[in-house]
Design a protein around this motif. Sequence first.
Motif, PDB file in Angstrom:
ATOM      1  N   TYR A 230       0.805  -1.229   0.000  1.00  0.00           N
ATOM      2  CA  TYR A 230       0.000   0.000   0.000  1.00  0.00           C
ATOM      3  C   TYR A 230       0.841   1.283   0.000  1.00  0.00           C
ATOM      4  O   TYR A 230       0.648   2.160  -0.836  1.00  0.00           O
ATOM      5  N   PRO A 231       1.780   1.442   0.943  1.00  0.00           N
ATOM      6  CA  PRO A 231       2.506   2.728   0.990  1.00  0.00           C
ATOM      7  C   PRO A 231       3.540   2.903  -0.108  1.00  0.00           C
ATOM      8  O   PRO A 231       4.162   3.955  -0.206  1.00  0.00           O
ATOM      9  N   HIS A 232       3.693   1.892  -0.959  1.00  0.00           N
ATOM     10  CA  HIS A 232       4.623   2.005  -2.081  1.00  0.00           C
ATOM     11  C   HIS A 232       3.977   2.673  -3.288  1.00  0.00           C
ATOM     12  O   HIS A 232       4.668   3.317  -4.080  1.00  0.00           O
ATOM     13  N   TYR A 233       2.658   2.495  -3.432  1.00  0.00           N
ATOM     14  CA  TYR A 233       2.012   2.997  -4.652  1.00  0.00           C
ATOM     15  C   TYR A 233       0.824   3.924  -4.402  1.00  0.00           C
ATOM     16  O   TYR A 233       0.352   4.582  -5.339  1.00  0.00           O
ATOM     17  N   ALA A 234       0.322   3.982  -3.157  1.00  0.00           N
ATOM     18  CA  ALA A 234      -0.903   4.735  -2.893  1.00  0.00           C
ATOM     19  C   ALA A 234      -0.690   5.817  -1.833  1.00  0.00           C
ATOM     20  O   ALA A 234      -0.043   5.581  -0.817  1.00  0.00           O
ATOM     21  N   MET A 235      -1.245   6.983  -2.084  1.00  0.00           N
ATOM     22  CA  MET A 235      -1.261   8.057  -1.088  1.00  0.00           C
ATOM     23  C   MET A 235      -2.702   8.261  -0.643  1.00  0.00           C
ATOM     24  O   MET A 235      -3.608   8.400  -1.455  1.00  0.00           O
ATOM     25  N   ASP A 238      -6.655  12.622   3.991  1.00  0.00           N
ATOM     26  CA  ASP A 238      -7.885  12.894   4.725  1.00  0.00           C
ATOM     27  C   ASP A 238      -8.432  14.272   4.362  1.00  0.00           C
ATOM     28  O   ASP A 238      -7.755  15.090   3.726  1.00  0.00           O
ATOM     29  N   TRP A 239      -9.644  14.564   4.810  1.00  0.00           N
ATOM     30  CA  TRP A 239     -10.346  15.796   4.453  1.00  0.00           C
ATOM     31  C   TRP A 239      -9.549  17.061   4.827  1.00  0.00           C
ATOM     32  O   TRP A 239      -9.664  18.097   4.171  1.00  0.00           O
ATOM     33  N   ASN A 240      -8.718  16.969   5.884  1.00  0.00           N
ATOM     34  CA  ASN A 240      -7.968  18.138   6.364  1.00  0.00           C
ATOM     35  C   ASN A 240      -6.547  18.199   5.815  1.00  0.00           C
ATOM     36  O   ASN A 240      -5.758  19.053   6.221  1.00  0.00           O
ATOM     37  N   GLY A 241      -6.204  17.280   4.908  1.00  0.00           N
ATOM     38  CA  GLY A 241      -4.869  17.277   4.321  1.00  0.00           C
ATOM     39  C   GLY A 241      -3.897  16.329   4.965  1.00  0.00           C
ATOM     40  O   GLY A 241      -2.774  16.160   4.464  1.00  0.00           O
ATOM     41  N   ASP A 242      -4.280  15.680   6.070  1.00  0.00           N
ATOM     42  CA  ASP A 242      -3.398  14.691   6.694  1.00  0.00           C
ATOM     43  C   ASP A 242      -3.140  13.543   5.720  1.00  0.00           C
ATOM     44  O   ASP A 242      -4.077  13.016   5.108  1.00  0.00           O
ATOM     45  N   VAL A 243      -1.880  13.147   5.601  1.00  0.00           N
ATOM     46  CA  VAL A 243      -1.524  11.994   4.776  1.00  0.00           C
ATOM     47  C   VAL A 243      -1.380  10.792   5.697  1.00  0.00           C
ATOM     48  O   VAL A 243      -0.561  10.791   6.619  1.00  0.00           O
ATOM     49  N   LEU A 244      -2.188   9.764   5.439  1.00  0.00           N
ATOM     50  CA  LEU A 244      -2.253   8.582   6.283  1.00  0.00           C
ATOM     51  C   LEU A 244      -1.526   7.418   5.621  1.00  0.00           C
ATOM     52  O   LEU A 244      -1.147   7.492   4.444  1.00  0.00           O
ATOM     53  N   LEU A 245      -1.366   6.345   6.354  1.00  0.00           N
ATOM     54  CA  LEU A 245      -0.624   5.202   5.822  1.00  0.00           C
ATOM     55  C   LEU A 245      -1.342   4.582   4.629  1.00  0.00           C
ATOM     56  O   LEU A 245      -0.737   4.305   3.600  1.00  0.00           O
ATOM     57  N   CYS A 246      -2.643   4.356   4.778  1.00  0.00           N
ATOM     58  CA  CYS A 246      -3.395   3.746   3.688  1.00  0.00           C
ATOM     59  C   CYS A 246      -4.880   3.823   3.991  1.00  0.00           C
ATOM     60  O   CYS A 246      -5.299   4.224   5.084  1.00  0.00           O
ATOM     61  N   LEU A 278      10.001  -0.162   4.079  1.00  0.00           N
ATOM     62  CA  LEU A 278      11.021  -1.186   4.237  1.00  0.00           C
ATOM     63  C   LEU A 278      10.511  -2.360   5.057  1.00  0.00           C
ATOM     64  O   LEU A 278      10.757  -3.527   4.726  1.00  0.00           O
ATOM     65  N   ASP A 279       9.796  -2.073   6.136  1.00  0.00           N
ATOM     66  CA  ASP A 279       9.258  -3.151   6.970  1.00  0.00           C
ATOM     67  C   ASP A 279       8.231  -3.985   6.205  1.00  0.00           C
ATOM     68  O   ASP A 279       8.280  -5.220   6.223  1.00  0.00           O
ATOM     69  N   LEU A 280       7.306  -3.316   5.532  1.00  0.00           N
ATOM     70  CA  LEU A 280       6.241  -4.039   4.848  1.00  0.00           C
ATOM     71  C   LEU A 280       6.761  -4.783   3.624  1.00  0.00           C
ATOM     72  O   LEU A 280       6.270  -5.857   3.280  1.00  0.00           O
ATOM     73  N   THR A 298      -1.135  -6.969  -1.292  1.00  0.00           N
ATOM     74  CA  THR A 298      -0.226  -7.290  -2.402  1.00  0.00           C
ATOM     75  C   THR A 298      -0.951  -7.414  -3.751  1.00  0.00           C
ATOM     76  O   THR A 298      -0.357  -7.858  -4.727  1.00  0.00           O
ATOM     77  N   LEU A 299      -2.212  -7.029  -3.805  1.00  0.00           N
ATOM     78  CA  LEU A 299      -2.948  -7.130  -5.062  1.00  0.00           C
ATOM     79  C   LEU A 299      -2.407  -6.161  -6.103  1.00  0.00           C
ATOM     80  O   LEU A 299      -2.503  -6.385  -7.295  1.00  0.00           O
TER      81      LEU A 299
END
Length: 317
Positions: A230-235, A238-246, A278-280, A298-299
């Motif tokens: 997920y964090p390799h290809y997707a950003m 949230d509504w307030n601009g926070d960038v979350l893990l997935c 790196l962990d994932l 991993t899809l």
Amino acid sequence: MDAEPNKQNQEKKVDDKTLADGADPRLDAHASWSPEWRKFLSEEPMQLLPDGMPLFNWLEISPTELCNRRCELCPKRDRERFPSQPLTMAPELFYKMAGELETLDYHGIVILSGYGEPLLAGCIYDMAEAFSRVAQVKLVTSGDRLNVDSIAKLLDAGITMFLVSLYDGPAQVEDFEQMFAAACAPRHSYVLRPRWDGPDKNFGVKLTNRAGTVTAGNQPPVVLDHLCYYPHYAMMVDWNGDVLLCCQDWNRRVKFGNLAHQSMVEVWSSPVLRRYRLDLRAGRRSVTPCTRCNADGTLHGAGHAEAWERYYARGAS
């Protein structure tokens, strides 16, 4: 949700499958996809920045915290923990994001979905128009607020695909078919997704526990040594601009930056996000929220994960 694709159709890869005997052919998502969309799903094209850093090709945005439903398969069912609130992305934020995507010559898609019902955001038409100037825009909705006029208006604003989740039963299929036809929507511009099955059939979806916030249905186990891309290809924004893990992280406690104050590239290259990648990539779900997540992960994104591995191996931060 990248080689030099024309900015047409980019999102998730899905296995080909045929409908079961007696199934409604109008619910066969694969049959209604356009050739361009199929091409994106099969190739998952990648865009590299000048320094070799792979850019996301999947940008999911949560336009609002409002939701009119309390679906059993969704964390929003618990209104105490996940209330429906009148919080909506500000125009200055989504115009800023659209401008950055244009500067980046973005090759990916934008998907309007997230943690609420996008059509309850008063700015949804302006948002769709802003992003449609630089990318293909997909809208995920329950369809409760759709009608002939709103569909036509959203098409004019640049929505290229409607993903409509149907919760109330098979009778909805005919209703929405007629609605989209009356709005002169191309058949490949919408997918009707049956979600009326109960928990014994996992509501007709590939069910996940949303990082430990949902228990309904036949949930797969949490496997802590499982890869995730997920964090390799997707950003996820949230509504307030926070960038979350997935999109799976409904607790939203882990944030990597805020696009109201930072650029997309700055947040995307975050050292903390590097640690998660790196962990994932190594199959270590060792930190929150991953320790409670049962999503496959991993899809899509294998190519991006390999590109990040090469990028980090060169000593890039």
